[in-house]
Write a protein that holds these residues in place. Structure first.
Motif, PDB file in Angstrom:
ATOM      1  N   PHE A 121       0.814  -1.211   0.000  1.00  0.00           N
ATOM      2  CA  PHE A 121       0.000   0.000   0.000  1.00  0.00           C
ATOM      3  C   PHE A 121       0.855   1.273   0.000  1.00  0.00           C
ATOM      4  O   PHE A 121       0.449   2.292  -0.550  1.00  0.00           O
ATOM      5  N   GLY A 122       2.049   1.215   0.592  1.00  0.00           N
ATOM      6  CA  GLY A 122       2.954   2.361   0.530  1.00  0.00           C
ATOM      7  C   GLY A 122       3.384   2.653  -0.895  1.00  0.00           C
ATOM      8  O   GLY A 122       3.420   3.808  -1.328  1.00  0.00           O
ATOM      9  N   ALA A 123       3.696   1.606  -1.648  1.00  0.00           N
ATOM     10  CA  ALA A 123       4.056   1.798  -3.052  1.00  0.00           C
ATOM     11  C   ALA A 123       2.858   2.299  -3.854  1.00  0.00           C
ATOM     12  O   ALA A 123       3.005   3.137  -4.753  1.00  0.00           O
ATOM     13  N   ALA A 124       1.658   1.823  -3.529  1.00  0.00           N
ATOM     14  CA  ALA A 124       0.454   2.284  -4.226  1.00  0.00           C
ATOM     15  C   ALA A 124       0.193   3.762  -3.938  1.00  0.00           C
ATOM     16  O   ALA A 124      -0.187   4.516  -4.838  1.00  0.00           O
ATOM     17  N   ARG A 129       1.885   1.270 -10.004  1.00  0.00           N
ATOM     18  CA  ARG A 129       0.663   0.602 -10.442  1.00  0.00           C
ATOM     19  C   ARG A 129       0.890  -0.820 -10.944  1.00  0.00           C
ATOM     20  O   ARG A 129      -0.024  -1.442 -11.465  1.00  0.00           O
ATOM     21  N   ARG A 130       2.070  -1.362 -10.783  1.00  0.00           N
ATOM     22  CA  ARG A 130       2.314  -2.755 -11.172  1.00  0.00           C
ATOM     23  C   ARG A 130       2.058  -3.617  -9.941  1.00  0.00           C
ATOM     24  O   ARG A 130       2.937  -3.888  -9.135  1.00  0.00           O
ATOM     25  N   TRP A 131       0.795  -4.036  -9.786  1.00  0.00           N
ATOM     26  CA  TRP A 131       0.319  -4.660  -8.558  1.00  0.00           C
ATOM     27  C   TRP A 131       1.054  -5.958  -8.244  1.00  0.00           C
ATOM     28  O   TRP A 131       1.418  -6.200  -7.083  1.00  0.00           O
ATOM     29  N   LEU A 132       1.263  -6.794  -9.228  1.00  0.00           N
ATOM     30  CA  LEU A 132       1.898  -8.097  -8.989  1.00  0.00           C
ATOM     31  C   LEU A 132       3.353  -7.922  -8.548  1.00  0.00           C
ATOM     32  O   LEU A 132       3.805  -8.586  -7.607  1.00  0.00           O
TER      33      LEU A 132
END
Length: 165
Positions: A121-124, A129-132
């Motif tokens: 969630f910190g990266a989001a 946006r590269r969820w995997l």
């Protein structure tokens, strides 16, 4: 005075308080056999306090900008209240809130899940946006840290939620 210099002054004050604790209060309760050792438990905090105060003074006095050949009062580093909405205050607040949630969820959820979710969630929040990839990197990083702390250092760190044992 620029914002970075004010922050540096606050950092110097913190380092001075930390240094006072390291130099004058940490070593009083040492047993006599440890008082003859060349390295005490307070050695690293003393080094941190002195080096932090020196770095903070270098920034507060503007010596780093002179060494780089820039003018000490760079107008781009000034904090402008008229441009307050252009700063990423929402992202910073969300990250601070996420850190608080991480600290509260560490025991009930366990280290592996809470750290993986915190990194995800910190990266989001920061715009990834590269969820995997975020999930794989978060899981690998949290497992690596857990393994180092648990197995290499021998410090117990609850990996799973409390209901799993």
């Amino acid at each position: 005075m620029a914002l970075d210099r004010w922050i540096a002054l606050i950092f110097v004050a913190f380092c001075c308080a930390y240094g006072y604790a390291a130099f004058f209060t940490m070593d009083q309760l040492l047993p006599p056999f440890m008082q003859r050792n060349p390295v005490w438990p307070s050695t690293f905090p003393k080094v941190l306090a002195v080096s932090g105060a020196l770095v903070g003074l270098i920034i507060a006095l503007g010596l780093e900008s002179r060494a780089a050949g820039r003018a000490p009062s760079n107008s781009s580093s000034e904090f402008d209240l008229s441009k307050l909405m252009e700063y990423k205050i929402g992202q910073a607040s969300a990250l601070i809130g996420l850190m608080i949630v991480f600290a509260l969820m560490l025991r009930p959820v366990g280290f592996l899940a809470s750290t993986t979710l915190f990194l995800f969630f910190g990266a989001a929040i920061l715009g990834e946006r590269r969820w995997l990839i975020m999930l794989v990197v978060g899981a690998a990083a949290s497992f690596s840290v857990w393994y180092l702390v648990e197995e290499v250092l021998g410090i117990f760190l609850r990996p799973w939620p409390f209901f799993l044992g």
